[in-house]
Design a protein around this motif. Structure first.
Motif, PDB file in Angstrom:
ATOM      1  N   ARG A 112       0.734  -1.142   0.060  1.00  0.00           N
ATOM      2  CA  ARG A 112       0.064   0.133  -0.138  1.00  0.00           C
ATOM      3  C   ARG A 112       0.856   1.289   0.069  1.00  0.00           C
ATOM      4  N   GLY A 113       1.952   1.253   0.849  1.00  0.00           N
ATOM      5  CA  GLY A 113       2.887   2.278   0.916  1.00  0.00           C
ATOM      6  C   GLY A 113       3.370   2.705  -0.605  1.00  0.00           C
ATOM      7  N   ALA A 114       4.061   1.605  -1.025  1.00  0.00           N
ATOM      8  CA  ALA A 114       4.722   1.883  -2.333  1.00  0.00           C
ATOM      9  C   ALA A 114       3.818   2.065  -3.449  1.00  0.00           C
ATOM     10  N   LEU A 115       2.324   1.679  -3.421  1.00  0.00           N
ATOM     11  CA  LEU A 115       1.402   2.131  -4.248  1.00  0.00           C
ATOM     12  C   LEU A 115       0.948   3.736  -4.217  1.00  0.00           C
ATOM     13  N   ARG A 116       1.022   4.139  -2.963  1.00  0.00           N
ATOM     14  CA  ARG A 116       0.941   5.411  -2.762  1.00  0.00           C
ATOM     15  C   ARG A 116       2.153   6.412  -3.187  1.00  0.00           C
ATOM     16  N   LEU A 117       3.274   5.650  -3.414  1.00  0.00           N
ATOM     17  CA  LEU A 117       4.806   6.423  -3.651  1.00  0.00           C
ATOM     18  C   LEU A 117       4.744   7.123  -2.136  1.00  0.00           C
ATOM     19  N   ASP A 118       4.579   6.484  -1.024  1.00  0.00           N
ATOM     20  CA  ASP A 118       5.098   7.162   0.262  1.00  0.00           C
ATOM     21  C   ASP A 118       6.145   6.234   0.897  1.00  0.00           C
ATOM     22  N   ALA A 119       7.270   6.854   0.594  1.00  0.00           N
ATOM     23  CA  ALA A 119       8.597   6.234   1.084  1.00  0.00           C
ATOM     24  C   ALA A 119       8.614   6.191   2.426  1.00  0.00           C
ATOM     25  N   ASP A 120       8.185   7.400   3.015  1.00  0.00           N
ATOM     26  CA  ASP A 120       8.175   7.261   4.478  1.00  0.00           C
ATOM     27  C   ASP A 120       7.474   6.184   5.385  1.00  0.00           C
ATOM     28  N   ALA A 121       6.410   5.944   4.734  1.00  0.00           N
ATOM     29  CA  ALA A 121       5.539   4.819   5.246  1.00  0.00           C
ATOM     30  C   ALA A 121       6.074   3.619   5.086  1.00  0.00           C
ATOM     31  N   VAL A 122       6.573   3.277   4.152  1.00  0.00           N
ATOM     32  CA  VAL A 122       7.171   1.895   3.732  1.00  0.00           C
ATOM     33  C   VAL A 122       8.451   1.817   4.691  1.00  0.00           C
TER      34      VAL A 122
ATOM     35  N   VAL B 265       4.126  -6.489  -6.207  1.00  0.00           N
ATOM     36  CA  VAL B 265       4.594  -5.056  -6.905  1.00  0.00           C
ATOM     37  C   VAL B 265       5.186  -5.338  -8.351  1.00  0.00           C
ATOM     38  N   GLY B 266       5.863  -6.383  -8.504  1.00  0.00           N
ATOM     39  CA  GLY B 266       6.679  -7.013  -9.708  1.00  0.00           C
ATOM     40  C   GLY B 266       5.343  -7.306 -10.524  1.00  0.00           C
ATOM     41  N   ARG B 267       4.422  -7.902 -10.231  1.00  0.00           N
ATOM     42  CA  ARG B 267       3.265  -8.556 -11.234  1.00  0.00           C
ATOM     43  C   ARG B 267       2.484  -7.478 -11.548  1.00  0.00           C
ATOM     44  N   ARG B 268       2.537  -6.197 -10.847  1.00  0.00           N
ATOM     45  CA  ARG B 268       1.853  -5.131 -11.158  1.00  0.00           C
ATOM     46  C   ARG B 268       2.722  -4.114 -12.227  1.00  0.00           C
ATOM     47  N   ALA B 269       3.898  -4.319 -11.958  1.00  0.00           N
ATOM     48  CA  ALA B 269       4.967  -3.319 -12.713  1.00  0.00           C
ATOM     49  C   ALA B 269       4.953  -4.164 -14.352  1.00  0.00           C
ATOM     50  N   GLY B 270       4.828  -5.667 -14.446  1.00  0.00           N
ATOM     51  CA  GLY B 270       4.909  -6.236 -15.208  1.00  0.00           C
ATOM     52  C   GLY B 270       3.560  -6.167 -16.357  1.00  0.00           C
TER      53      GLY B 270
ATOM     54  N   CYS C 250       3.548   1.095 -13.310  1.00  0.00           N
ATOM     55  CA  CYS C 250       3.767   0.778 -11.994  1.00  0.00           C
ATOM     56  C   CYS C 250       5.161   0.587 -11.761  1.00  0.00           C
ATOM     57  N   ILE C 251       6.093   0.663 -12.677  1.00  0.00           N
ATOM     58  CA  ILE C 251       7.272   0.344 -12.562  1.00  0.00           C
ATOM     59  C   ILE C 251       8.200   1.122 -11.625  1.00  0.00           C
ATOM     60  N   GLY C 252       7.664   2.728 -11.607  1.00  0.00           N
ATOM     61  CA  GLY C 252       8.156   3.559 -10.394  1.00  0.00           C
ATOM     62  C   GLY C 252       7.936   2.927  -8.840  1.00  0.00           C
ATOM     63  N   VAL C 253       6.833   2.294  -9.072  1.00  0.00           N
ATOM     64  CA  VAL C 253       6.250   1.724  -7.599  1.00  0.00           C
ATOM     65  C   VAL C 253       7.468   0.603  -7.267  1.00  0.00           C
ATOM     66  N   GLU C 254       7.581  -0.178  -8.241  1.00  0.00           N
ATOM     67  CA  GLU C 254       8.410  -1.278  -8.060  1.00  0.00           C
ATOM     68  C   GLU C 254      10.091  -0.740  -7.569  1.00  0.00           C
ATOM     69  N   HIS C 255      10.400   0.443  -8.268  1.00  0.00           N
ATOM     70  CA  HIS C 255      11.676   1.087  -8.033  1.00  0.00           C
ATOM     71  C   HIS C 255      11.678   1.560  -6.492  1.00  0.00           C
ATOM     72  N   LEU C 256      10.511   2.270  -6.198  1.00  0.00           N
ATOM     73  CA  LEU C 256      10.642   2.836  -4.853  1.00  0.00           C
ATOM     74  C   LEU C 256      10.461   1.839  -3.806  1.00  0.00           C
ATOM     75  N   LEU C 257       9.883   0.655  -3.937  1.00  0.00           N
ATOM     76  CA  LEU C 257       9.962  -0.250  -2.745  1.00  0.00           C
ATOM     77  C   LEU C 257      11.432  -0.861  -2.760  1.00  0.00           C
ATOM     78  N   SER C 258      12.075  -0.974  -3.716  1.00  0.00           N
ATOM     79  CA  SER C 258      13.194  -1.596  -3.989  1.00  0.00           C
ATOM     80  C   SER C 258      14.281  -0.604  -3.045  1.00  0.00           C
ATOM     81  N   TRP C 259      13.977   0.658  -3.363  1.00  0.00           N
ATOM     82  CA  TRP C 259      15.036   1.593  -2.765  1.00  0.00           C
ATOM     83  C   TRP C 259      14.845   1.529  -1.343  1.00  0.00           C
ATOM     84  N   CYS C 260      13.258   1.516  -0.937  1.00  0.00           N
ATOM     85  CA  CYS C 260      13.319   1.456   0.661  1.00  0.00           C
ATOM     86  C   CYS C 260      13.688   0.297   1.274  1.00  0.00           C
ATOM     87  N   LEU C 261      13.642  -0.752   0.557  1.00  0.00           N
ATOM     88  CA  LEU C 261      14.020  -2.045   1.112  1.00  0.00           C
ATOM     89  C   LEU C 261      15.718  -2.121   1.361  1.00  0.00           C
TER      90      LEU C 261
END
Length: 303
Positions: free
Chosen positions: A106-116, A144-149, A154-165
């Protein structure tokens, strides 16, 4: 199984152990004969009776063998893991929290890095790297990878989640220092052309929790650089990560074998690849962690 362990009397018969771990009795006899995986205190000619400790070692061996680890190597890892005392908790351990997969997605889909980052930081501090990675991070990445595919938006969402991790795992690693007791000298790197390094970031953080300060080189390390790094300093364990078959080329593993005490081929990219003899495949964070911690330090001339 070679050392004596105080505790409950042996209660498990060989047949019961074989059924419990899911192998044939003949396999259990072979492991006993070839690898010393026999019942504690067993005397020649007597019926084997296994303790709970013996059973735990054999269950670990069965799990590792199922992941592709040779029996001889699995036996060493299982024994070392069983012998290693668990760290005493500072307070009564709390039960594991529920997975935070949905919070991450959810946080990644909102592009909310702070929440993630907030969810990850809290979970890592409470539960540790391995359960959070396996129960929450991996499922979130897949979702998130399935959504980006299916949708480039949604590729930006995948990148944001990876960066947060990556950020959360690096911060978590920084909380821990090296332990005073000797620990394996570990080299972590991705194969040439492999840019997916999150699995290595997770292993680096899990090792840091246990006081093992690994040298991490990150993504896409050319073979010449891997070899030079292993030659520059004694290396007990070299871990090479491959995410895709395109980057799982075994030549670099072959070059590392004479330079490192243990060489681990980690990640799904090695699946289906014929690995050089002596290389240990690992398919999970827990398996990689056990293999590294079980490694014996190399003898260093003049050291």
């Amino acid at each position: 199984m070679t050392a004596q362990h105080p505790g409950p009397e042996p209660v498990w018969t060989a047949g019961a152990v074989a059924r419990r771990i899911g192998v044939a009795p003949s396999t259990l006899r072979s492991w006993s004969r070839r690898h010393g995986l026999t019942a504690t205190g067993h005397r020649e000619g007597a019926h084997r009776r296994y303790t709970e400790h013996d059973l735990a070692v054999l269950q670990a061996v069965r799990r590792l063998v199922g992941e592709g680890v040779p029996v001889a190597v699995a036996a060493g890892i299982a024994r070392a893991t069983a012998e290693r005392p668990a760290p005493a908790p500072a307070q009564e351990a709390a039960p594991p929290r529920r997975p935070i997969t949905q919070a991450l997605v959810r946080g990644a889909l909102r592009l909310d890095a702070d929440a993630v980052l907030g969810a990850l930081t809290s979970a890592l501090a409470a539960d540790g790297v391995t359960p959070v990675w396996e129960r929450s991070c991996v499922p979130a990445l897949r979702s998130v990878g399935r959504r980006a595919g299916a949708d480039e938006a949604c590729i930006g969402v995948e990148h944001l989640l990876s960066w947060c991790l990556t950020t959360a795992l690096h911060r978590h690693s920084a909380r821990y220092g090296s332990r005073d007791a000797p620990s394996p000298r570990v080299l972590l790197g991705c194969t040439d052309g492999e840019r997916h390094q999150l699995g290595l970031d997770a292993l680096h953080a899990a090792l840091a929790e246990r006081g093992v300060a690994a040298t991490a080189f990150g993504a896409s390390l050319p073979t010449a650089a891997v070899v030079a790094a292993a030659q520059a300093r004694p290396t007990d364990v070299a871990v090479l990560w491959s995410q895709t078959p395109r980057t799982g080329r075994p030549g670099v593993l072959r070059e590392l074998l004479p330079l490192a005490g243990t060489v681990l081929a980690a990640g799904p990219g090695w699946s289906g690849t014929r690995l050089p003899a002596g290389v240990v495949p690992v398919t999970s964070l827990g398996g990689a962690l056990d293999a590294v911690l079980a490694a014996r330090p190399l003898a260093v001339a003049g050291g």
